[in-house]
Design a protein around this motif. Sequence first.
Motif, PDB file in Angstrom:
ATOM      1  N   ARG A 125      -4.203   2.451   2.679  1.00  0.00           N
ATOM      2  CA  ARG A 125      -3.306   1.650   1.831  1.00  0.00           C
ATOM      3  C   ARG A 125      -3.846   0.226   1.667  1.00  0.00           C
ATOM      4  NH1 ARG A 125       1.600   1.749  -0.539  1.00  0.00           N
ATOM      5  NH2 ARG A 125       2.648  -0.252  -0.691  1.00  0.00           N
ATOM      6  N   GLU A 126      -4.334  -0.354   2.747  1.00  0.00           N
ATOM      7  CA  GLU A 126      -4.888  -1.709   2.674  1.00  0.00           C
ATOM      8  C   GLU A 126      -6.113  -1.755   1.751  1.00  0.00           C
ATOM      9  OE1 GLU A 126      -5.485  -2.619   6.808  1.00  0.00           O
ATOM     10  OE2 GLU A 126      -3.404  -3.262   7.076  1.00  0.00           O
ATOM     11  N   GLU A 127      -6.960  -0.719   1.815  1.00  0.00           N
ATOM     12  CA  GLU A 127      -8.127  -0.659   0.929  1.00  0.00           C
ATOM     13  C   GLU A 127      -7.692  -0.575  -0.534  1.00  0.00           C
ATOM     14  OE1 GLU A 127     -10.417   2.664   2.293  1.00  0.00           O
ATOM     15  OE2 GLU A 127     -11.066   1.624   4.110  1.00  0.00           O
ATOM     16  N   ARG A 128      -6.680   0.252  -0.820  1.00  0.00           N
ATOM     17  CA  ARG A 128      -6.172   0.368  -2.199  1.00  0.00           C
ATOM     18  C   ARG A 128      -5.604  -0.956  -2.684  1.00  0.00           C
ATOM     19  NH1 ARG A 128      -3.889   5.076  -0.330  1.00  0.00           N
ATOM     20  NH2 ARG A 128      -1.832   4.161  -0.385  1.00  0.00           N
ATOM     21  N   GLU A 129      -4.869  -1.647  -1.815  1.00  0.00           N
ATOM     22  CA  GLU A 129      -4.282  -2.936  -2.198  1.00  0.00           C
ATOM     23  C   GLU A 129      -5.368  -3.970  -2.487  1.00  0.00           C
ATOM     24  OE1 GLU A 129      -1.631  -3.777   1.043  1.00  0.00           O
ATOM     25  OE2 GLU A 129      -0.026  -2.527   0.209  1.00  0.00           O
ATOM     26  N   GLN A 130      -6.446  -3.976  -1.707  1.00  0.00           N
ATOM     27  CA  GLN A 130      -7.550  -4.913  -1.957  1.00  0.00           C
ATOM     28  C   GLN A 130      -8.206  -4.626  -3.302  1.00  0.00           C
ATOM     29  OE1 GLN A 130     -10.153  -4.683   1.420  1.00  0.00           O
ATOM     30  NE2 GLN A 130      -8.939  -6.125   2.619  1.00  0.00           N
ATOM     31  N   LEU A 131      -8.348  -3.359  -3.649  1.00  0.00           N
ATOM     32  CA  LEU A 131      -8.934  -2.997  -4.939  1.00  0.00           C
ATOM     33  C   LEU A 131      -8.021  -3.387  -6.095  1.00  0.00           C
ATOM     34  CD1 LEU A 131     -10.403   0.519  -4.113  1.00  0.00           C
ATOM     35  CD2 LEU A 131     -11.683  -1.595  -4.513  1.00  0.00           C
ATOM     36  N   ASP A 132      -6.715  -3.345  -5.877  1.00  0.00           N
ATOM     37  CA  ASP A 132      -5.750  -3.662  -6.934  1.00  0.00           C
ATOM     38  C   ASP A 132      -5.572  -5.161  -7.165  1.00  0.00           C
ATOM     39  OD1 ASP A 132      -5.288  -1.033  -7.496  1.00  0.00           O
ATOM     40  OD2 ASP A 132      -3.435  -0.897  -6.314  1.00  0.00           O
TER      41      ASP A 132
END
Length: 142
Positions: A125-132
């Motif tokens: 989830r943290e990786e997805r948030e950084q990409l977003d």
Amino acid sequence: TIVYENFHESRPKWLRGARSRWMPVIVFGKKSSRWPYNLPDMLREEEDPRDIGNTDHPFVKGIDAYTFLVGELTPEHGVIVDPFMGTGTTGVAAIIMGRKFIGLETNRRWFVEAKEKLDAAVESREEREQLDRPRQRRAAQN
């Protein structure tokens, strides 16, 4: 109460040795304006959760059904409490949907497995948030 149909038979302790392909999903919560929820009486998975999770827990639940339930039953930033956490499927669904999660499990083996799944879900989830984030900044600037 919602019925969750499993792909395989299990022997839950509460059935005293009998075999079953279903388990009840009991929902507790505050009364809200969202009730009654638009929920089915029975939840089924498209594929066997054992094939995905690689566990021998006696009652593995699928992530798709529980992600659906979390999304339907809890507000954004709500809290999910699972007093019988098992291998953590409900917690993973809560993380995916952006909810807070409190899980309890007395069996150390299942607790360790759940912790690994939950840690991986938080990291993902943290990786997805950084990409977003860059996309969100560009959208805010336009």
